[in-house]
Scaffold this motif. Structure first.
Motif, PDB file in Angstrom:
ATOM      1  N   LEU A  60       0.798  -1.498  -0.155  1.00 53.21           N
ATOM      2  CA  LEU A  60      -0.199   0.564  -0.776  1.00 53.21           C
ATOM      3  C   LEU A  60       0.607   1.058   0.052  1.00 53.21           C
ATOM      4  N   ILE A  61       2.478   1.003   0.299  1.00 51.05           N
ATOM      5  CA  ILE A  61       3.125   2.289   0.765  1.00 51.05           C
ATOM      6  C   ILE A  61       3.146   2.278  -0.565  1.00 51.05           C
ATOM      7  N   HIS A  62       3.985   0.942  -0.892  1.00 48.84           N
ATOM      8  CA  HIS A  62       3.954   1.695  -2.648  1.00 48.84           C
ATOM      9  C   HIS A  62       2.979   2.046  -3.591  1.00 48.84           C
ATOM     10  N   LEU A  63       1.649   2.058  -3.119  1.00 50.49           N
ATOM     11  CA  LEU A  63       0.590   2.533  -4.094  1.00 50.49           C
ATOM     12  C   LEU A  63       0.664   4.111  -4.076  1.00 50.49           C
ATOM     13  N   GLU A  64       0.889   4.259  -2.261  1.00 51.85           N
ATOM     14  CA  GLU A  64       1.247   6.229  -2.252  1.00 51.85           C
ATOM     15  C   GLU A  64       1.855   6.705  -3.185  1.00 51.85           C
ATOM     16  N   GLY A  65       3.498   5.710  -2.853  1.00 49.11           N
ATOM     17  CA  GLY A  65       4.278   6.128  -4.267  1.00 49.11           C
ATOM     18  C   GLY A  65       3.961   6.701  -5.103  1.00 49.11           C
ATOM     19  N   GLU A  66       2.739   6.226  -6.318  1.00 51.24           N
ATOM     20  CA  GLU A  66       2.773   6.007  -6.777  1.00 51.24           C
ATOM     21  C   GLU A  66       1.571   6.675  -7.372  1.00 51.24           C
ATOM     22  N   ALA A  68      -1.596   6.494  -5.672  1.00 49.96           N
ATOM     23  CA  ALA A  68      -2.697   5.466  -5.949  1.00 49.96           C
ATOM     24  C   ALA A  68      -3.394   6.166  -4.846  1.00 49.96           C
ATOM     25  N   TRP A  69      -4.068   7.416  -4.320  1.00 45.08           N
ATOM     26  CA  TRP A  69      -4.296   7.568  -3.171  1.00 45.08           C
ATOM     27  C   TRP A  69      -5.843   6.651  -2.800  1.00 45.08           C
ATOM     28  N   ARG A  70      -6.155   6.887  -3.337  1.00 45.81           N
ATOM     29  CA  ARG A  70      -7.823   6.155  -3.449  1.00 45.81           C
ATOM     30  C   ARG A  70      -7.402   4.667  -3.442  1.00 45.81           C
ATOM     31  N   ASP A  71      -6.462   3.935  -4.133  1.00 49.14           N
ATOM     32  CA  ASP A  71      -6.255   2.802  -4.060  1.00 49.14           C
ATOM     33  C   ASP A  71      -5.680   2.246  -2.615  1.00 49.14           C
ATOM     34  N   ALA A  72      -5.433   3.005  -2.139  1.00 45.12           N
ATOM     35  CA  ALA A  72      -4.590   2.827  -1.226  1.00 45.12           C
ATOM     36  C   ALA A  72      -5.632   2.875   0.271  1.00 45.12           C
ATOM     37  N   THR A  77      -8.335  -0.086   4.532  1.00 46.95           N
ATOM     38  CA  THR A  77     -10.023   0.191   5.115  1.00 46.95           C
ATOM     39  C   THR A  77      -9.902  -1.669   5.371  1.00 46.95           C
ATOM     40  N   ALA A  78      -9.782  -2.290   3.602  1.00 44.12           N
ATOM     41  CA  ALA A  78     -10.000  -3.356   3.561  1.00 44.12           C
ATOM     42  C   ALA A  78      -9.595  -4.446   4.890  1.00 44.12           C
ATOM     43  N   LEU A  79      -7.952  -3.822   5.643  1.00 45.07           N
ATOM     44  CA  LEU A  79      -7.472  -4.522   6.566  1.00 45.07           C
ATOM     45  C   LEU A  79      -7.989  -4.040   7.538  1.00 45.07           C
ATOM     46  N   GLU A  89      -1.223  -2.361  15.345  1.00 50.96           N
ATOM     47  CA  GLU A  89      -1.411  -2.595  13.808  1.00 50.96           C
ATOM     48  C   GLU A  89      -2.608  -1.711  13.486  1.00 50.96           C
ATOM     49  N   ARG A  90      -3.390  -1.580  14.388  1.00 48.62           N
ATOM     50  CA  ARG A  90      -5.117  -0.927  13.801  1.00 48.62           C
ATOM     51  C   ARG A  90      -4.405   0.789  13.951  1.00 48.62           C
ATOM     52  N   ALA A  91      -3.652   0.996  14.729  1.00 48.17           N
ATOM     53  CA  ALA A  91      -3.119   1.981  15.244  1.00 48.17           C
ATOM     54  C   ALA A  91      -2.111   2.476  13.683  1.00 48.17           C
ATOM     55  N   ILE A  92      -0.882   1.889  13.360  1.00 48.72           N
ATOM     56  CA  ILE A  92      -0.570   1.997  12.253  1.00 48.72           C
ATOM     57  C   ILE A  92      -1.416   1.919  10.951  1.00 48.72           C
ATOM     58  N   LEU A  93      -1.968   1.785  10.336  1.00 46.84           N
ATOM     59  CA  LEU A  93      -3.628   0.914   9.805  1.00 46.84           C
ATOM     60  C   LEU A  93      -4.176   2.347   9.667  1.00 46.84           C
ATOM     61  N   LEU A  94      -4.399   2.952  10.869  1.00 41.23           N
ATOM     62  CA  LEU A  94      -5.964   4.234  10.912  1.00 41.23           C
ATOM     63  C   LEU A  94      -5.414   5.264  10.702  1.00 41.23           C
TER      64      LEU A  94
END
Length: 492
Positions: A60-66, A68-72, A77-79, A89-94
């Motif tokens: 997902l961080i790779h998507l951010e680098g491209e 692709a914020w919507r996909d990220a 959200t799925a995770l 983990e929840r804190a990191i993802l949020l």
């Protein structure tokens, strides 16, 4: 074997800034240390991610680098929806999803995610405080100033050092909720730090912020000291000089306020008609009407002050107060004939009287009474009486003073003048009687002298043979040609 993905997060987290009317958001969020993607054993300790979460996070961080914020965001959200996450983990993802939402300009979503992270309490203090700072500033961007203040002050209470930038933002936020007592210490702190900087001290915005607090809290001495610094630092700024003059006047230093306005005038800062007229009024208020009249007349002639009736009245009044009657007369005449007001004729008449033109003054005072609108007509009748006295018209003066008796405020003065006229008339009558007696006595001597003269010419006798005397003309009212006393007549 664990590995660090701090570099990936550092690269992903760029400086977060959101321009608003008051606030600019603070710097980047801190990076995190995550577990190796090949770990097969889940470690529940804070700061460690499971391999599945860690590997997906890298994707997902790779998507951010491209970009692709919507996909990220969808991936985060799925995770999060899996539910089988440690608090860390929840804190990191949020936190990551909040960043994606911020990039998508979903500030409400970003704030909600980051507040949830803070509430979990799963991040190290340094990371949580950085998040409090950024979330607090985002809350200010969406006009939740109180919520933003609470989060940032919480970070400061947990060890984040207060710097000038944060203090300025907190001062601005307190100002927006009109908590001036609470915001003043921050405004002072921000100002002090800016003054300590090597880049030339506080800028106009920092000065203005502190001045705002001093104004709202009616801290007049502090306002005055601060605006003096602003005048010294930016001497060409007209607004600073104007505020300085106003504060001096409020502090009871009217003479200093007057001098500041004079400096502004000499420096070419006063350019509008209203500003120049106000300066002329200052001259009048501080007992220097002559200087005000000279200045105002110059500006009227130059066309920088409008030749309105009000401004001409001001010029005339300045000349009057300076007792420059001759210079006041043409202005007063123009004002009176233009306005037609009784009060303006009254002022014109007074100037004529003071200039010694009593007959003209009397005529103008009569016009003032005829036009009406006078606050003290009894005083005008007193003036008319005085003008007639100066012309030796005691009868006319007495009639005017009798009219002045009709008003209580002019009654005492008018009565005094009437008594003076009566006394003067008595003195004049006594003097006239004395002069008459002296003249009669002199004539008696003249008549006796004429009788003793020897006359041989027939011209010295009348038809009846009576002696005809050479009586001086001044004696004719009392003696006939034979030297006999005429009957006494009482003076009218």
């Amino acid at each position: 074997m664990e590995f660090s993905i701090r570099a990936a997060l550092v690269a992903g987290w760029q400086r977060i800034s959101k321009a608003g009317p008051v606030l600019v958001l603070a710097g980047a969020l801190c990076a995190l240390t995550l577990p190796t993607a090949h770990a097969t054993v889940r470690n529940e300790a804070p700061g460690i991610l499971s391999p599945a979460v860690g590997n997906r996070l890298l994707e997902l961080i790779h998507l951010e680098g491209e970009g692709a914020w919507r996909d990220a965001e969808a991936g985060y959200t799925a995770l999060i929806a899996t539910g089988s996450l440690t608090p860390y983990e929840r804190a990191i993802l949020l936190r990551q999803r909040g960043r994606a939402r911020y990039q998508l300009e979903d500030l409400t979503g970003a704030i909600a995610d980051w507040r949830a992270v803070i509430a979990l309490g799963a991040l190290p203090d340094e990371d949580a405080n950085a998040l409090r700072i950024n979330t607090g500033q985002l809350l200010m961007v969406v006009d939740d100033y109180r919520g933003g203040i609470t989060l940032i002050e919480a970070a400061i209470a947990r060890g984040v050092p207060l710097n000038g930038d944060l203090a300025a933002r907190l001062a601005q936020a307190h100002a927006r909720i009109e908590d001036h007592e609470g915001g003043l210490p921050y405004a002072r702190f921000a100002f002090a730090r800016a003054e300590e900087a090597e880049a030339g001290g506080a800028d106009r915005q920092t000065f203005s912020l502190l001045l705002y607090y001093y104004q709202q809290l009616a801290m007049l001495p502090d306002q005055l000291a601060l605006i003096e610094d602003m005048v010294a630092r930016w001497p060409a700024e007209k607004a600073n000089w104007t505020s300085y003059a106003s504060l001096l006047a409020q502090a009871g230093r009217e003479a200093d306020a007057f001098e500041v306005n004079r400096i502004m005038y000499l420096g070419g800062m006063l350019t509008s008609s209203a500003e120049l007229v106000r300066l002329a009024q200052y001259y009048s208020w501080y007992d220097y009407p002559y200087g005000g009249a000279v200045m105002l007349e110059r500006e009227l002639n130059a066309g920088r002050v409008e030749r309105s009736t009000a401004n001409m009245q001001l010029l005339a009044n300045l000349w009057r107060h300076a007792r420059e009657w001759q210079r006041a007369l043409p202005v007063l005449e123009r004002v009176a004939t233009t306005s037609g007001a009784g009060t303006d004729f009254e002022a014109y008449g007074e100037a004529l009287y003071q200039a010694g033109r009593f007959a003209e003054a009397e005529a103008i005072f009569v016009q003032a009474l005829n036009r009406g609108g006078l606050s003290r007509p009894g005083d005008i009748w007193t003036y008319i009486g005085n003008a007639r006295m100066e012309q030796d018209d005691l009868g006319g003066a007495a009639r005017a003073f009798h009219r002045a008796l009709e008003w209580e405020y002019s009654r005492a003065g008018a009565q005094g003048w009437l008594e003076f006229i009566a006394s003067k008339r008595a003195i004049l009558a006594a003097a006239a009687e004395l002069e008459r007696q002296i003249t009669i006595e002199d004539c008696e001597i003249e008549v006796e002298r004429a009788r003793r003269q020897i006359v041989v010419s027939p011209a010295g006798y009348d038809i009846a043979g009576n002696r005809v005397l050479d009586i001086p003309e001044r004696c004719e009212p009392w003696f006939d040609r034979q030297g006999n006393r005429l009957p006494v007549t009482q003076p009218t």
